[in-house]
Design a protein around this motif. Structure first.
Motif: not given
Length: 321
Positions: A4-26
């Protein structure tokens, strides 16, 4: 981790990973932007297609509608988003762009249920408003021209299309194939746009440091995050999954702090806490959520997706809208 919690954890992980792209792209700022995105998506597509083949997933015949949706998803949600984003950076500050694109949760909370012929719930819309406010505070508010704001709005539209255009494809293709096919189809669009904007240098050979950054972007931020996001989107629905889009600036802040690229101030922490509060409020089950899912139930046999994930008839907590 419970199912039941796996989809929420997956969504959170996905968006946090996408957020890291800002710093890495620099770290690849000197590489032609659109050419770099083409490399990133090409790597992700190769990985995802290899996984599809390794899992020996059943072949699925694509209809003309499927092909058009995939093409539209690649052109708007991937290539179009990046093109608008690149052009917006030339007309507006990163803070303005981040604030405009941070409205994704509100848009998905309003439009997502409509695509499923339902009305948005008050709780989800309220939670999405809180998340968007927190994302705006975390991103900050800066200056920019009207042209820049309009370009940022185009990027927002691309980000929304990334989710909404995938919704009708997920039951048939599953998250793995949707992520793989859309990434592959975006590559020629980005290459063509890169050549137009940057000339023949759009795809120069990257340096070792740039290669490392593109590998991170392709493997984690694209291949992994796309699959996790589409899997969560399929199980939670656009409105509730969309709440986690507010974690993108939080991921950017965390990565910036870890890499020592900037300081995290009180506004950053405040925005992150508001986002977290909005997400918690939004994913709480409502008393009528079970009945709503029953009314909109898809026959059990049709819920078996092509990724072998099994039927989705079992109510999930958090449930989709």
């Amino acid at each position: 981790m419970s199912s039941s919690s796996a989809p929420a954890v997956g969504a959170a992980a996905a968006m946090l990973l996408v957020g890291t792209s800002t710093a890495v792209s620099a770290t690849v700022a000197d590489y032609p932007v659109l050419g770099g995105q083409a490399l990133r998506y090409a790597l992700a597509a190769a990985i995802l297609l290899a996984v599809v083949r390794h899992q020996r997933l059943p072949r699925v015949g694509l209809t003309l509608r499927d092909l058009l949706l995939l093409a539209a998803l690649a052109a708007t949600g991937l290539a179009g988003f990046n093109i608008f984003l690149v052009e917006a950076t030339r007309q507006a500050s990163p803070a303005v762009i981040g604030t405009v694109v941070g409205a994704v949760p509100i848009v998905l909370a309003l439009v997502g249920p409509l695509t499923e012929h339902r009305r948005p719930t008050t709780r989800t819309v309220g939670a999405a408003t809180i998340v968007t406010l927190g994302a705006g505070i975390a991103a900050g508010f800066g200056g920019g021209s009207l042209h820049g704001v309009l370009l940022a709005t185009g990027a927002l539209a691309g980000e929304v299309a990334f989710s909404l255009l995938a919704l009708p494809l997920l039951p048939k293709l599953g998250p793995l194939k949707v992520a793989a096919y859309s990434a592959a189809l975006s590559v020629p669009v980005l290459v063509a746009a890169g050549v137009v904007l940057d000339g023949t240098s759009a795809l120069r050979l990257p340096t070792p440091a740039e290669t490392t950054a593109f590998a991170y972007l392709g493997i984690l931020v694209t291949a992994t995050a796309f699959f996790l996001w589409y899997d969560a989107l399929r199980k939670m629905g656009a409105a509730r999954a969309g709440l986690f889009a507010g974690l993108v600036p939080v991921g950017a802040l965390l990565t910036t702090a870890v890499l020592g690229l900037g300081a995290v101030g009180p506004a950053d922490v405040t925005g992150a806490l508001i986002v977290a509060a909005g997400v918690v409020i939004g994913i709480q089950p409502t008393p009528t959520s079970g009945a709503r899912r029953a009314d909109n139930a898809i026959p059990q046999a049709s819920r078996q997706d092509q990724d072998g994930a099994g039927p989705e008839g079992t109510p999930l907590r958090p449930t989709g809208p």
